[in-house]
Design a protein around this motif. Structure first.
Motif, PDB file in Angstrom:
ATOM      1  N   ALA A 199     -33.171  27.177  22.960  1.00 34.85           N
ATOM      2  CA  ALA A 199     -34.507  26.482  23.498  1.00 34.85           C
ATOM      3  C   ALA A 199     -35.743  27.414  23.004  1.00 34.85           C
ATOM      4  CB  ALA A 199     -34.488  26.774  24.939  1.00 34.85           C
ATOM      5  N   ALA A 200     -35.758  28.792  22.860  1.00 38.65           N
ATOM      6  CA  ALA A 200     -36.935  29.442  22.549  1.00 38.65           C
ATOM      7  C   ALA A 200     -37.186  29.589  21.031  1.00 38.65           C
ATOM      8  CB  ALA A 200     -36.989  30.785  23.224  1.00 38.65           C
ATOM      9  N   ARG A 201     -35.958  29.406  20.267  1.00 32.60           N
ATOM     10  CA  ARG A 201     -36.106  29.592  18.774  1.00 32.60           C
ATOM     11  C   ARG A 201     -36.774  30.893  18.180  1.00 32.60           C
ATOM     12  NH1 ARG A 201     -38.187  23.841  16.879  1.00 32.60           N
ATOM     13  NH2 ARG A 201     -36.703  23.192  18.337  1.00 32.60           N
ATOM     14  N   LEU A 220     -26.543  23.104  25.134  1.00 35.85           N
ATOM     15  CA  LEU A 220     -27.291  23.988  24.016  1.00 35.85           C
ATOM     16  C   LEU A 220     -26.456  24.672  23.148  1.00 35.85           C
ATOM     17  CD1 LEU A 220     -29.825  22.845  25.293  1.00 35.85           C
ATOM     18  CD2 LEU A 220     -30.896  24.907  25.493  1.00 35.85           C
ATOM     19  N   GLU A 221     -25.183  25.441  23.983  1.00 37.95           N
ATOM     20  CA  GLU A 221     -24.516  26.174  23.208  1.00 37.95           C
ATOM     21  C   GLU A 221     -23.423  25.326  22.262  1.00 37.95           C
ATOM     22  OE1 GLU A 221     -22.059  28.278  26.470  1.00 37.95           O
ATOM     23  OE2 GLU A 221     -23.601  29.257  26.975  1.00 37.95           O
ATOM     24  N   GLU A 222     -23.154  23.910  22.588  1.00 36.65           N
ATOM     25  CA  GLU A 222     -22.461  23.176  21.849  1.00 36.65           C
ATOM     26  C   GLU A 222     -23.286  22.893  20.607  1.00 36.65           C
ATOM     27  OE1 GLU A 222     -20.917  19.774  23.767  1.00 36.65           O
ATOM     28  OE2 GLU A 222     -20.474  18.540  21.813  1.00 36.65           O
ATOM     29  N   ALA A 223     -24.692  22.810  20.656  1.00 31.76           N
ATOM     30  CA  ALA A 223     -25.493  22.570  19.720  1.00 31.76           C
ATOM     31  C   ALA A 223     -25.727  24.001  18.678  1.00 31.76           C
ATOM     32  CB  ALA A 223     -27.024  22.258  20.001  1.00 31.76           C
ATOM     33  N   ILE A 247     -29.109  39.676  15.219  1.00 36.01           N
ATOM     34  CA  ILE A 247     -29.631  39.923  16.447  1.00 36.01           C
ATOM     35  C   ILE A 247     -30.834  39.072  16.892  1.00 36.01           C
ATOM     36  CG2 ILE A 247     -30.557  41.966  17.879  1.00 36.01           C
ATOM     37  CD1 ILE A 247     -27.782  42.390  17.162  1.00 36.01           C
ATOM     38  N   LEU A 248     -30.659  38.527  18.108  1.00 35.96           N
ATOM     39  CA  LEU A 248     -31.756  37.633  18.380  1.00 35.96           C
ATOM     40  C   LEU A 248     -32.403  38.120  19.660  1.00 35.96           C
ATOM     41  CD1 LEU A 248     -30.000  34.093  17.987  1.00 35.96           C
ATOM     42  CD2 LEU A 248     -31.584  35.251  16.134  1.00 35.96           C
ATOM     43  N   PRO A 249     -33.664  37.906  19.930  1.00 30.68           N
ATOM     44  CA  PRO A 249     -34.448  38.412  20.946  1.00 30.68           C
ATOM     45  C   PRO A 249     -34.294  37.441  22.070  1.00 30.68           C
ATOM     46  CG  PRO A 249     -35.975  37.689  19.413  1.00 30.68           C
ATOM     47  CD  PRO A 249     -34.647  37.601  18.841  1.00 30.68           C
ATOM     48  N   ALA A 250     -32.923  37.204  22.845  1.00 33.22           N
ATOM     49  CA  ALA A 250     -32.847  36.049  23.663  1.00 33.22           C
ATOM     50  C   ALA A 250     -31.462  36.833  24.455  1.00 33.22           C
ATOM     51  CB  ALA A 250     -32.453  34.859  23.025  1.00 33.22           C
ATOM     52  N   ALA A 251     -31.682  36.354  25.815  1.00 37.05           N
ATOM     53  CA  ALA A 251     -30.443  36.816  26.762  1.00 37.05           C
ATOM     54  C   ALA A 251     -29.186  35.759  26.629  1.00 37.05           C
ATOM     55  CB  ALA A 251     -31.382  36.681  28.270  1.00 37.05           C
ATOM     56  N   SER A 252     -29.588  34.664  26.012  1.00 39.64           N
ATOM     57  CA  SER A 252     -28.032  33.951  26.034  1.00 39.64           C
ATOM     58  C   SER A 252     -28.487  33.131  24.687  1.00 39.64           C
ATOM     59  CB  SER A 252     -28.102  33.086  27.326  1.00 39.64           C
ATOM     60  OG  SER A 252     -29.079  32.248  27.196  1.00 39.64           O
ATOM     61  N   GLU A 267     -33.616  25.759  14.711  1.00 35.49           N
ATOM     62  CA  GLU A 267     -34.640  24.582  14.761  1.00 35.49           C
ATOM     63  C   GLU A 267     -33.621  23.510  14.592  1.00 35.49           C
ATOM     64  OE1 GLU A 267     -38.318  24.717  12.884  1.00 35.49           O
ATOM     65  OE2 GLU A 267     -38.123  22.595  12.187  1.00 35.49           O
ATOM     66  N   ARG A 268     -32.727  23.319  13.610  1.00 34.22           N
ATOM     67  CA  ARG A 268     -31.779  22.228  13.442  1.00 34.22           C
ATOM     68  C   ARG A 268     -31.154  22.036  14.626  1.00 34.22           C
ATOM     69  NH1 ARG A 268     -32.823  18.531  10.491  1.00 34.22           N
ATOM     70  NH2 ARG A 268     -33.738  19.948   9.118  1.00 34.22           N
ATOM     71  N   ALA A 269     -30.647  23.002  15.466  1.00 36.16           N
ATOM     72  CA  ALA A 269     -29.728  22.860  16.710  1.00 36.16           C
ATOM     73  C   ALA A 269     -30.811  22.292  17.589  1.00 36.16           C
ATOM     74  CB  ALA A 269     -29.290  24.088  17.149  1.00 36.16           C
ATOM     75  N   GLY A 270     -31.938  22.548  17.561  1.00 36.71           N
ATOM     76  CA  GLY A 270     -32.885  22.071  18.694  1.00 36.71           C
ATOM     77  C   GLY A 270     -33.281  20.591  18.387  1.00 36.71           C
ATOM     78  N   ILE A 271     -33.186  20.024  17.151  1.00 33.41           N
ATOM     79  CA  ILE A 271     -33.520  18.800  16.862  1.00 33.41           C
ATOM     80  C   ILE A 271     -32.173  17.842  17.129  1.00 33.41           C
ATOM     81  CG2 ILE A 271     -33.536  17.309  14.835  1.00 33.41           C
ATOM     82  CD1 ILE A 271     -35.197  19.494  13.371  1.00 33.41           C
ATOM     83  N   VAL A 272     -31.085  18.373  17.037  1.00 28.19           N
ATOM     84  CA  VAL A 272     -29.764  17.613  17.572  1.00 28.19           C
ATOM     85  C   VAL A 272     -30.088  17.709  19.113  1.00 28.19           C
ATOM     86  CG1 VAL A 272     -27.359  17.892  17.849  1.00 28.19           C
ATOM     87  CG2 VAL A 272     -28.429  18.100  15.553  1.00 28.19           C
TER      88      VAL A 272
END
Ligand SMILES: [Zn+2]
Length: 404
Positions: free
Chosen positions: A378-380, A336-339, A367-372, A319-324
């Motif tokens: 983005a989906a958090r 988003l990778e930089e965040a 392990i995160l349920p995401a493709a990237s 969530e913090r990465a998303g806030i930034v």
């Protein structure tokens, strides 16, 4: 794998950042093998974890929390208003005197919450003042023992009430480092202590005496804050502490003209001073890409989580990465990778830790349920599997098994 290193877990059906299938073999808390089909050689009786095609990534690091301040676990404590830092310090002391829950319980509760989100290392500032003295530090140091199976803790002896303004604090900071605190903190040399040289000379003197780094809270804005940053950078060089000093917040970096920004960034880069940001609310924030372009390491932390400074916060670094991203208008996958790096690689570097995913490294991973990585930011997603030393300690936002 040799016989002396018996596999304890195989993680299969995972994907790496490039999207390729990958398996992990874990032995004695270490990544013993990693790659496509790496688990195929292990015995049938070795437990297997099906990652469900999820993304394998390094754990989060929270570069700035206050384990001693949180009120988590207590009945909700209404926020006491107060616009200035000085007013907030007094409000916190009022709440602190009335709070019955011990720091070990509150801080332990916060650790358990953030580990469930996937954070496996943190830097905690701990208040040192002439009222609480070293009590908070002793409590947080005890959390290193009680919660070491979940999280790696670094401590900063933090003069929340100032150094000059609260006489006697300098000796307590010195005692705090002797007692086991990892770094010396600081707070608004101008705004709180009204003595830039006096404040910085004290904290750099203690850090130099003990051979430790510093992490300084700086809220002072504009040209004043920038001047203080250059003074900090100058001392980092003079004391041979290049690469071992961080400044937390440094809001001023977001409101300087080009000339002032340029000379301040040059000074920070030359001294290897890192900047911690939370992606703060209605104040200027350090411009992440502009600082990175100058070679300055920027990393993230949560700062206040449910304490006298803020009723908000949860410790979720995704969530913090998303806030930034919101504050910096980051939208592309590369952004988003930089965040994501701000909550993983960057704090690892700033805190001097290693969480690289490679054979021979400690088996701390998610392990995160995401493709990237971009999709994860983005989906958090909440359905995270968190492994510490090769053991599943949390899943879906709750501690499980050995972690619970
Ligand atoms: Zn803080």
């Amino acid at each position: 794998l040799t016989d002396s290193k018996k596999a304890t877990l195989v993680v299969g059906n995972a994907r790496n950042r490039a999207g390729d299938a990958i398996e992990l073999v874990i032995a004695e808390g270490i990544i013993a093998a990693m790659g496509p089909g790496a688990g195929s050689e292990t015995a049938d009786d070795v437990p297997r974890f099906d990652a469900g095609g999820g993304l394998l990534c390094q754990p989060f690091i929270d570069g700035h929390v206050h384990l001693d301040k949180t009120l988590i676990g207590l009945p909700f404590v209404p926020h006491i208003p107060g616009d200035t830092i000085a007013a907030r310090i007094e409000a916190e002391k009022r709440i602190r005197r009335q709070t019955s829950g011990p720091i070990q319980a509150r801080g332990g509760g916060l650790i358990e919450q953030i580990v469930a989100y996937g954070t496996l290392a943190l830097r905690s500032h701990v208040d040192i003042d002439t009222e609480i003295r070293l009590k908070g530090l002793e409590a947080v140091l005890s959390l290193k023992e009680s919660h070491g199976h979940l999280v790696e803790i670094q401590t900063v002896a933090f003069p929340q009430s100032g150094v000059i303004r609260d006489p006697g604090t300098a000796d307590l900071l010195d005692a705090a480092i002797a007692a086991g605190a990892d770094l010396v903190g600081g707070l608004d040399p101008a705004g709180i202590d009204n003595d830039i040289e006096g404040h910085l000379d004290v904290i750099f003197g203690i850090a130099s005496k003990h051979g430790v780094g510093l992490d300084i809270h700086l809220h002072d804005g504009g040209a004043l804050g920038a001047f203080e940053l250059r003074q900090i950078a100058m001392r980092a060089r003079a004391f041979g502490l290049e690469g071992r000093v961080a400044v937390s917040h440094a809001f001023c970096l977001g409101e300087l003209d080009d000339a002032d920004f340029g000379r301040t960034a040059e000074a920070l880069a030359g001294a290897g001073v890192a900047i911690m940001t939370t992606g703060p609310g209605p104040v200027p924030m350090p411009p992440v890409k502009r600082l990175s372009a100058h070679g300055i390491s920027v990393f993230c932390g949560s700062d206040n989580i449910r304490d006298a400074w803020s009723p908000f916060g949860n410790g979720d670094m995704l969530e913090r990465a998303g806030i930034v991203c919101d504050r910096q208008n980051f939208r592309s996958d590369a952004d988003l990778e930089e965040a994501f790096a701000l909550v993983t690689d960057a704090p690892a570097e700033a805190l001097g830790l290693s969480y690289a995913l490679q054979v021979g490294a400690k088996a701390d991973f998610l392990i995160l349920p995401a493709a990237s990585i971009a999709e994860a930011v983005a989906a958090r997603p909440m359905d995270r599997a968190v492994f510490k030393n090769g053991v599943l300690v949390a899943r879906g936002g709750r501690l499980v098994g050995a972690g619970a």
